[in-house]
Design an enzyme around this catalytic site. Structure first.
Site, mmCIF file in Angstrom:
data_model
loop_
_atom_site.group_PDB
_atom_site.id
_atom_site.type_symbol
_atom_site.label_atom_id
_atom_site.label_comp_id
_atom_site.label_asym_id
_atom_site.label_seq_id
_atom_site.Cartn_x
_atom_site.Cartn_y
_atom_site.Cartn_z
ATOM 1 N N ASP A 1 -1.500 -0.826 6.015
ATOM 2 C CA ASP A 1 -1.768 -0.140 7.280
ATOM 3 C C ASP A 1 -3.247 -0.088 7.637
ATOM 4 O OD1 ASP A 1 -2.292 1.772 5.118
ATOM 5 O OD2 ASP A 1 -2.543 3.235 6.717
ATOM 6 N N ASP B 1 -0.151 5.190 0.829
ATOM 7 C CA ASP B 1 -0.419 6.161 1.889
ATOM 8 C C ASP B 1 -0.575 5.465 3.238
ATOM 9 O OD1 ASP B 1 -0.882 8.716 0.254
ATOM 10 O OD2 ASP B 1 -2.249 7.306 -0.696
ATOM 11 N N ASP C 1 0.865 -1.165 0.000
ATOM 12 C CA ASP C 1 0.000 0.000 0.000
ATOM 13 C C ASP C 1 0.912 1.228 0.000
ATOM 14 O OD1 ASP C 1 -2.460 1.544 0.414
ATOM 15 O OD2 ASP C 1 -1.644 1.882 2.419
#
Length: 232
Positions: free
Chosen positions: A185, A27, A25
């Protein structure tokens, strides 16, 4: 080249060896992009006649995708739901000029990218962020050369938590799910990994919006990716 033996790392012990493919991922996992996002949100709100929200508040909104982000912004501003599409358009216009504002890699990311590159592991980005913003961000941070491929939120028919992005990368690189790993995240990342039957490494410093990531059964949950490179 890294002097660390890959077979003796925490990562190799967790996975039974190094993966052939690492999917990241963007961001909240590789980069802290909130400053630029917040600036674009505030400029969009001001353009639409509302007061800015400020970076601290916008940080609590990030992690659910662009549409949800802007939805929360217009809710904060007391704007009508019918203004959502125009607010998204304004946000994207401004974000094209603010995406690199105070953009920074999270601690441990540079070391981790270099480690995998040194050991011949393919690395790719799978993000829900619109792809138009991704290449310039990676170039600006000096990490674009690490990635063999990128998929953004508007490249395929569905986004994470649907596993399509991950399955597409597995097919492109001819890698079995158990020979790959997802690094993320948020629940979107972990749910996509679970659906694709790919092991997931979860970071605790990102934009999980208060979600307990351990409930999604990552093989590792930590606050610095470089911990995975330490001797076991």
């Amino acid at each position: 080249m890294s002097s660390q033996s890959p077979s003796s790392t925490v990562l190799a012990q967790l996975l039974g060896g190094l993966p052939e493919l690492v999917m990241y991922d963007l961001d909240g996992t590789l980069v802290d992009s909130v400053p630029g996002i917040a600036l674009a949100v505030d400029r969009a709100l001001e353009e639409l006649g509302a007061s800015p929200a400020g970076e601290a508040l916008v940080r609590t909104w990030v992690g659910g995708g662009q549409r949800l982000l802007v939805q929360q912004a217009i809710n904060f501003a007391g704007m009508a739901p019918a203004q959502l599409d125009s607010a998204i358009k304004a946000f994207r216009k401004h974000y094209a000029h603010t995406a690199d504002h105070n953009l920074a890699l999270f601690p441990g990311v540079a070391e981790t990218l270099a480690f995998f590159a040194d050991h011949g592991v393919s690395q790719v980005v799978v993000t829900n962020k619109p792809i138009e913003f991704v290449p310039a961000m990676l170039e600006g941070l000096g990490i674009a050369h690490y990635f063999a491929d990128q998929l953004g939120g508007e490249c395929l028919a569905t986004r994470k938590p649907d596993p399509l992005m991950l399955n597409t990368m597995l097919q492109r690189f001819s890698v079995r799910p158990d020979n790959a790993v997802m690094v993320g995240d948020s629940s979107n990342d972990l749910l996509a990994a679970n659906a694709a039957e790919v092991p997931c490494l979860a970071v605790s410093y990102g934009y999980a919006r208060g979600d307990d990531l351990s409930q999604y059964n990552p093989v590792w949950l930590g606050d610095n990716l470089a911990q995975l490179l330490a001797p076991n």
